[in-house]
Scaffold this motif. Structure first.
Motif, PDB file in Angstrom:
ATOM      1  N   PHE A 209       0.829  -1.205   0.000  1.00 34.50           N
ATOM      2  CA  PHE A 209       0.000   0.000   0.000  1.00 34.50           C
ATOM      3  C   PHE A 209       0.863   1.255   0.000  1.00 34.50           C
ATOM      4  CE2 PHE A 209      -3.228  -2.917   1.941  1.00 34.50           C
ATOM      5  CZ  PHE A 209      -4.069  -2.917   0.837  1.00 34.50           C
ATOM      6  N   ASP A 210       1.980   1.205   0.684  1.00 33.12           N
ATOM      7  CA  ASP A 210       2.902   2.338   0.677  1.00 33.12           C
ATOM      8  C   ASP A 210       3.423   2.588  -0.733  1.00 33.12           C
ATOM      9  OD1 ASP A 210       4.644   4.394   1.819  1.00 33.12           O
ATOM     10  OD2 ASP A 210       6.265   2.964   1.418  1.00 33.12           O
ATOM     11  N   LEU A 211       3.856   1.539  -1.413  1.00 35.96           N
ATOM     12  CA  LEU A 211       4.375   1.676  -2.772  1.00 35.96           C
ATOM     13  C   LEU A 211       3.302   2.197  -3.716  1.00 35.96           C
ATOM     14  CD1 LEU A 211       6.586   1.152  -4.956  1.00 35.96           C
ATOM     15  CD2 LEU A 211       5.584  -1.129  -5.191  1.00 35.96           C
ATOM     16  N   LEU A 212       2.121   1.595  -3.683  1.00 37.91           N
ATOM     17  CA  LEU A 212       1.062   1.979  -4.611  1.00 37.91           C
ATOM     18  C   LEU A 212       0.452   3.332  -4.292  1.00 37.91           C
ATOM     19  CD1 LEU A 212      -0.706  -1.459  -5.099  1.00 37.91           C
ATOM     20  CD2 LEU A 212       0.977  -0.342  -6.590  1.00 37.91           C
TER      21      LEU A 212
ATOM     22  N   ARG B  63       2.172   5.946  -3.602  1.00 35.89           N
ATOM     23  CA  ARG B  63       3.086   7.014  -4.020  1.00 35.89           C
ATOM     24  C   ARG B  63       2.590   7.649  -5.312  1.00 35.89           C
ATOM     25  NH1 ARG B  63       8.521   3.597  -2.538  1.00 35.89           N
ATOM     26  NH2 ARG B  63       8.005   3.476  -0.332  1.00 35.89           N
ATOM     27  N   THR B  64       2.994   8.888  -5.520  1.00 34.97           N
ATOM     28  CA  THR B  64       2.542   9.669  -6.665  1.00 34.97           C
ATOM     29  C   THR B  64       2.708   8.902  -7.972  1.00 34.97           C
ATOM     30  OG1 THR B  64       3.228  11.651  -5.492  1.00 34.97           O
ATOM     31  CG2 THR B  64       2.814  11.884  -7.843  1.00 34.97           C
ATOM     32  N   TRP B  65       1.614   8.715  -8.668  1.00 40.71           N
ATOM     33  CA  TRP B  65       1.529   8.119  -9.994  1.00 40.71           C
ATOM     34  C   TRP B  65       1.822   6.627 -10.069  1.00 40.71           C
ATOM     35  CZ3 TRP B  65      -1.276   9.729 -13.708  1.00 40.71           C
ATOM     36  CH2 TRP B  65      -1.582  11.088 -13.795  1.00 40.71           C
ATOM     37  N   ALA B  66       2.120   5.946  -8.975  1.00 39.63           N
ATOM     38  CA  ALA B  66       2.425   4.517  -9.047  1.00 39.63           C
ATOM     39  C   ALA B  66       1.234   3.729  -9.607  1.00 39.63           C
ATOM     40  CB  ALA B  66       2.837   3.982  -7.681  1.00 39.63           C
ATOM     41  N   LEU B  67       0.055   3.956  -9.069  1.00 39.89           N
ATOM     42  CA  LEU B  67      -1.133   3.244  -9.567  1.00 39.89           C
ATOM     43  C   LEU B  67      -1.440   3.627 -11.016  1.00 39.89           C
ATOM     44  CD1 LEU B  67      -3.654   3.224  -6.597  1.00 39.89           C
ATOM     45  CD2 LEU B  67      -2.682   1.259  -7.764  1.00 39.89           C
ATOM     46  N   GLY B  68      -1.275   4.884 -11.334  1.00 41.49           N
ATOM     47  CA  GLY B  68      -1.520   5.335 -12.707  1.00 41.49           C
ATOM     48  C   GLY B  68      -0.603   4.655 -13.703  1.00 41.49           C
ATOM     49  N   ILE B  69       0.631   4.471 -13.331  1.00 45.21           N
ATOM     50  CA  ILE B  69       1.593   3.796 -14.212  1.00 45.21           C
ATOM     51  C   ILE B  69       1.186   2.348 -14.409  1.00 45.21           C
ATOM     52  CG2 ILE B  69       3.980   2.989 -14.389  1.00 45.21           C
ATOM     53  CD1 ILE B  69       4.737   5.658 -12.904  1.00 45.21           C
ATOM     54  N   VAL B  70       0.866   1.660 -13.320  1.00 44.43           N
ATOM     55  CA  VAL B  70       0.427   0.259 -13.428  1.00 44.43           C
ATOM     56  C   VAL B  70      -0.814   0.177 -14.309  1.00 44.43           C
ATOM     57  CG1 VAL B  70      -0.515  -1.709 -12.144  1.00 44.43           C
ATOM     58  CG2 VAL B  70       1.464  -0.457 -11.243  1.00 44.43           C
ATOM     59  N   TRP B  71      -1.759   1.090 -14.096  1.00 40.32           N
ATOM     60  CA  TRP B  71      -2.993   1.090 -14.875  1.00 40.32           C
ATOM     61  C   TRP B  71      -2.702   1.300 -16.365  1.00 40.32           C
ATOM     62  CZ3 TRP B  71      -7.337   0.004 -12.064  1.00 40.32           C
ATOM     63  CH2 TRP B  71      -8.532  -0.047 -12.782  1.00 40.32           C
ATOM     64  N   GLN B  72      -1.844   2.255 -16.677  1.00 35.40           N
ATOM     65  CA  GLN B  72      -1.531   2.540 -18.081  1.00 35.40           C
ATOM     66  C   GLN B  72      -0.806   1.382 -18.770  1.00 35.40           C
ATOM     67  OE1 GLN B  72      -2.730   5.015 -19.849  1.00 35.40           O
ATOM     68  NE2 GLN B  72      -3.703   5.860 -18.025  1.00 35.40           N
ATOM     69  N   LEU B  73       0.035   0.683 -18.016  1.00 35.40           N
ATOM     70  CA  LEU B  73       0.783  -0.433 -18.600  1.00 35.40           C
ATOM     71  C   LEU B  73      -0.035  -1.723 -18.665  1.00 35.40           C
ATOM     72  CD1 LEU B  73       4.302   0.100 -16.991  1.00 35.40           C
ATOM     73  CD2 LEU B  73       3.591   0.600 -19.346  1.00 35.40           C
ATOM     74  N   SER B  74      -1.241  -1.703 -18.136  1.00 31.34           N
ATOM     75  CA  SER B  74      -2.044  -2.922 -18.089  1.00 31.34           C
ATOM     76  C   SER B  74      -2.481  -3.402 -19.468  1.00 31.34           C
ATOM     77  CB  SER B  74      -3.269  -2.723 -17.205  1.00 31.34           C
ATOM     78  OG  SER B  74      -4.166  -1.800 -17.790  1.00 31.34           O
ATOM     79  N   GLU B  75      -2.604  -2.500 -20.415  1.00 31.30           N
ATOM     80  CA  GLU B  75      -3.083  -2.879 -21.738  1.00 31.30           C
ATOM     81  C   GLU B  75      -1.967  -3.275 -22.688  1.00 31.30           C
ATOM     82  OE1 GLU B  75      -5.749  -0.013 -23.384  1.00 31.30           O
ATOM     83  OE2 GLU B  75      -6.902   0.136 -21.527  1.00 31.30           O
ATOM     84  N   SER B  76      -0.843  -2.577 -22.601  1.00 29.21           N
ATOM     85  CA  SER B  76       0.264  -2.873 -23.512  1.00 29.21           C
ATOM     86  C   SER B  76       1.518  -2.135 -23.045  1.00 29.21           C
ATOM     87  CB  SER B  76      -0.086  -2.410 -24.935  1.00 29.21           C
ATOM     88  OG  SER B  76      -0.222  -1.010 -24.986  1.00 29.21           O
TER      89      SER B  76
ATOM     90  N   LYS C 161       1.030  -7.978 -13.725  1.00 29.69           N
ATOM     91  CA  LYS C 161      -0.275  -8.317 -14.310  1.00 29.69           C
ATOM     92  C   LYS C 161      -1.187  -8.931 -13.253  1.00 29.69           C
ATOM     93  CE  LYS C 161       1.569  -8.880 -18.928  1.00 29.69           C
ATOM     94  NZ  LYS C 161       1.948  -9.807 -19.994  1.00 29.69           N
ATOM     95  N   GLU C 162      -0.613  -9.741 -12.379  1.00 25.36           N
ATOM     96  CA  GLU C 162      -1.401 -10.317 -11.294  1.00 25.36           C
ATOM     97  C   GLU C 162      -1.921  -9.213 -10.375  1.00 25.36           C
ATOM     98  OE1 GLU C 162      -0.932 -13.464  -7.582  1.00 25.36           O
ATOM     99  OE2 GLU C 162       0.659 -13.349  -9.076  1.00 25.36           O
ATOM    100  N   LEU C 163      -1.043  -8.273 -10.039  1.00 20.13           N
ATOM    101  CA  LEU C 163      -1.443  -7.131  -9.219  1.00 20.13           C
ATOM    102  C   LEU C 163      -2.581  -6.371  -9.888  1.00 20.13           C
ATOM    103  CD1 LEU C 163      -1.066  -5.064  -6.897  1.00 20.13           C
ATOM    104  CD2 LEU C 163       0.671  -3.971  -8.341  1.00 20.13           C
ATOM    105  N   PHE C 164      -2.462  -6.105 -11.186  1.00 21.30           N
ATOM    106  CA  PHE C 164      -3.514  -5.366 -11.882  1.00 21.30           C
ATOM    107  C   PHE C 164      -4.841  -6.122 -11.835  1.00 21.30           C
ATOM    108  CE2 PHE C 164      -6.053  -4.180 -15.570  1.00 21.30           C
ATOM    109  CZ  PHE C 164      -6.237  -2.846 -15.276  1.00 21.30           C
TER     110      PHE C 164
END
Length: 97
Positions: free
Chosen positions: A4-7, A9-22, A68-71
């Motif tokens: 939760f600390d890692l996710l 942080r600023t933009w961490a979730l956004g980056i994971v979300w953006q990379l989820s498709e390709s 991918k598992e996290l996403f």
């Protein structure tokens, strides 16, 4: 709590979300995360790489198998957040009436 600390942080979730498709290049990621500075993006990519969620590839950056598992766990939160936002908007509109 470390996750939760890692996710959180600023933009961490956004980056994971953006990379989820390709996979995306640094510049593509920066464009999709409109307000992120190059410094913050670079820092978050390095932290996500060190944590095993993101890796470099020929096309730029991509989620690892673990990423991918996290996403897969995060994706339902997207639908919930839309539902929540709709509820808040509806309640706000009712209070104005």
């Amino acid at each position: 709590m470390a996750l939760f600390d890692l996710l959180g942080r600023t933009w961490a979730l956004g980056i994971v979300w953006q990379l989820s498709e390709s996979p995306l290049t640094f510049r593509q990621l920066q464009e999709r995360c409109e307000t992120v500075s190059p410094t913050v993006l670079n820092k978050q990519l390095n932290e996500l790489k060190a944590s095993g969620f993101v890796e470099r590839c020929n096309a730029g950056y991509q989620l690892t198998r673990l990423g991918k598992e996290l996403f897969g766990y995060l994706k339902p939160l997207g639908a919930f957040s839309q539902h929540w936002g709709t509820m808040l908007l509806h309640e706000s509109n009712q209070q104005k009436d």
